[in-house]
Design an enzyme around this catalytic site. Structure first.
Site, mmCIF file in Angstrom:
data_model
loop_
_atom_site.group_PDB
_atom_site.id
_atom_site.type_symbol
_atom_site.label_atom_id
_atom_site.label_comp_id
_atom_site.label_asym_id
_atom_site.label_seq_id
_atom_site.Cartn_x
_atom_site.Cartn_y
_atom_site.Cartn_z
ATOM 1 N N ASP A 117 -5.274 8.856 1.783
ATOM 2 C CA ASP A 117 -5.487 8.229 3.091
ATOM 3 C C ASP A 117 -4.191 7.604 3.599
ATOM 4 O OD1 ASP A 117 -5.430 6.287 1.081
ATOM 5 O OD2 ASP A 117 -6.860 4.966 2.072
ATOM 6 N N ASP A 155 0.495 6.035 -0.421
ATOM 7 C CA ASP A 155 0.102 7.449 -0.538
ATOM 8 C C ASP A 155 1.305 8.321 -0.166
ATOM 9 O OD1 ASP A 155 -3.243 7.405 -0.285
ATOM 10 O OD2 ASP A 155 -2.221 5.785 0.737
ATOM 11 N N ASN A 201 -7.513 3.716 4.553
ATOM 12 C CA ASN A 201 -6.605 2.771 5.212
ATOM 13 C C ASN A 201 -6.766 2.803 6.734
ATOM 14 O OD1 ASN A 201 -5.329 1.848 2.833
ATOM 15 N ND2 ASN A 201 -4.077 3.718 2.782
ATOM 16 N N THR A 230 -5.773 9.273 -4.082
ATOM 17 C CA THR A 230 -5.133 7.961 -3.917
ATOM 18 C C THR A 230 -5.784 7.174 -2.780
ATOM 19 O OG1 THR A 230 -3.433 9.021 -2.566
ATOM 20 C CG2 THR A 230 -2.904 8.675 -4.896
ATOM 21 N N PHE A 270 -9.553 -2.028 -3.236
ATOM 22 C CA PHE A 270 -9.877 -1.433 -1.936
ATOM 23 C C PHE A 270 -10.494 -0.031 -2.032
ATOM 24 C CE2 PHE A 270 -8.630 1.155 1.743
ATOM 25 C CZ PHE A 270 -9.266 0.460 2.751
ATOM 26 N N ASN A 271 -9.837 0.895 -2.729
ATOM 27 C CA ASN A 271 -10.309 2.294 -2.724
ATOM 28 C C ASN A 271 -11.740 2.407 -3.271
ATOM 29 O OD1 ASN A 271 -7.899 3.233 -1.701
ATOM 30 N ND2 ASN A 271 -7.052 3.806 -3.697
ATOM 31 N N HIS A 305 1.135 1.204 -5.362
ATOM 32 C CA HIS A 305 -0.005 1.581 -6.212
ATOM 33 C C HIS A 305 -0.129 3.095 -6.421
ATOM 34 C CE1 HIS A 305 -1.529 -2.500 -5.431
ATOM 35 N NE2 HIS A 305 -1.213 -2.292 -4.163
ATOM 36 N N ASP A 306 -0.210 3.833 -5.307
ATOM 37 C CA ASP A 306 -0.579 5.251 -5.392
ATOM 38 C C ASP A 306 0.457 6.091 -6.134
ATOM 39 O OD1 ASP A 306 -2.829 4.609 -3.997
ATOM 40 O OD2 ASP A 306 -2.054 5.241 -2.048
HETATM 41 C C1 BDR Z 1 -4.980 0.992 -2.466
HETATM 42 O O1 BDR Z 1 -5.455 0.594 -1.172
HETATM 43 C C2 BDR Z 1 -4.690 1.197 -0.162
HETATM 44 O O2 BDR Z 1 -4.404 0.288 0.864
HETATM 45 C C3 BDR Z 1 -3.456 1.754 -0.812
HETATM 46 O O3 BDR Z 1 -3.038 2.937 -0.158
HETATM 47 C C4 BDR Z 1 -3.884 2.010 -2.235
HETATM 48 O O4 BDR Z 1 -4.413 3.312 -2.381
HETATM 49 C C5 BDR Z 1 -4.562 -0.243 -3.229
HETATM 50 O O5 BDR Z 1 -5.646 -1.097 -3.407
HETATM 51 CA CA CA Z 2 -4.136 5.029 -0.660
#
Ligand code: BDR
Ligand code: CA
Length: 313
Positions: free
Chosen positions: A11, A16, A40, A124, A165-166, A238-239
């Site tokens: 996303d 990402d 996102n 991701t 979040f994801n 993160h991703d």
């Molecule tokens: C995840 O949430 C998104 O905002 C980032 O792209 C990442 O995949 C981190 O919590």
């Molecule tokens: Ca992401």
């Protein structure tokens, strides 16, 4: 060198985008296709961003759009983190790549069916597409070598106290994926918050001078501004860890756990609950990444982005 076939699902999103830059720049990965998911930002925006990233990278693989919504819940978009476009901060070329007419699940199913060997999925974003694939085509699970995903966290969340979040955006999808019986590498917050890029390293990346390096430096700068307000000393990408886990697993530490996703609950919806003490007597379903050699990660990232100046894109 035998390359690992992968499909990117995400996303984009700053981290990402950086993950995709690294995947495309790594000679040991063979990107077979890209699918987009709402997370996102709304699906039209993440898809437009995906096409712009591919154009920047001169990456010509099929790109297909995911569904408008998570399996059951309503979308949650986060312009405060990634901007109104979902990928603010860098000037990107308009898409020169055509979106496939088939949807994300159809493309995933086709690429898996056509592949002679099992393919690694790298999601991701929210796990909506991967869950929809498994629900529609359970017979294709053996064609998935493993899933290297960014999501969750066995000790804490970031969007709520408990949830990352994801996973929070589509907990039902995450539940389907973690219950699928397909090997999972989980790059959750436990490790991804340690995959931090500091401001001086952003300048090193900018100084590489190639167009990809410039975009990455601008994405990092934008992402850092959000995290700075929260007290982070840099931008946690993160991703990118979900990609690094395939290329340089030796720079990470991991533990195998049985992980379940909380889909109900007043406080813990979207939590990834690890059975640390083996109370359930179940075989681990995930290799949970717990630590990373940050210095080695940054060196690998810089080396990979530098290669774009040597004709990679
Ligand atoms: C995840 O949430 C998104 O905002 C980032 O792209 C990442 O995949 C981190 O919590
Ligand atoms: Ca992401």
């Amino acid at each position: 060198m035998k390359r690992i076939p992968i499909i990117l699902d995400g996303d984009p999103g700053h981290d990402d985008a950086i993950a995709w830059v690294l995947a495309n720049g790594s000679p040991c990965l063979d990107i077979r296709g890209i699918t987009t998911v709402c997370g996102n930002q709304i699906i039209e925006k993440t898809t437009y961003n995906a096409l712009r990233i591919c154009t920047l990278l001169k990456l010509e693989v099929p790109v297909a759009m995911g569904r408008r919504k998570p399996l059951i819940s309503e979308p949650i978009v986060v312009p405060n983190v990634h901007g109104e476009s979902g990928l603010d901060g860098a000037h990107l070329p308009e898409p020169q790549i055509r979106l496939e007419s088939e949807d994300a699940v159809t493309l995933l199913a086709r690429l898996l069916t056509e592949s002679e060997e099992p393919v690694t999925l790298v999601p991701t974003g929210p796990l909506t597409n991967i869950a929809a694939l498994f629900l529609a085509h359970p017979e294709l699970k053996p064609k998935v070598a493993r899933i290297s995903l960014m999501g969750g966290g066995v000790h804490h969340g970031n969007w709520t106290q408990a949830a990352e979040f994801n996973i929070l955006v589509d907990p039902e999808a995450a539940d389907v994926v973690f219950s699928a019986g397909v090997p999972i590498i989980m790059a959750g917050l436990d490790v991804t918050e340690k995959a931090m890029i500091f401001p001086e390293e952003m300048e090193q990346i900018r100084a590489l001078g190639n167009p990809v390096a410039l975009a990455v430096a601008q994405w990092l700068e934008f992402f850092y501004q959000f995290h700075k307000q929260l007290g982070y000393p840099g931008a946690p990408i993160h991703d990118a860890v979900a990609v690094a886990a395939l290329i340089c697993p030796e720079i990470m530490e991991s533990s195998a756990f049985y992980v379940q996703v909380e889909t109900t609950g007043d406080f813990c919806r979207g939590m990834t609950v690890a059975d640390f003490r083996g109370k359930l007597g179940k075989k681990p379903n995930a290799t949970v990444l717990m630590d990373i050699d940050r210095q080695a990660f940054v060196e690998w990232l810089i080396k990979t982005i530098a290669a774009y100046g040597e004709g990679k894109a």
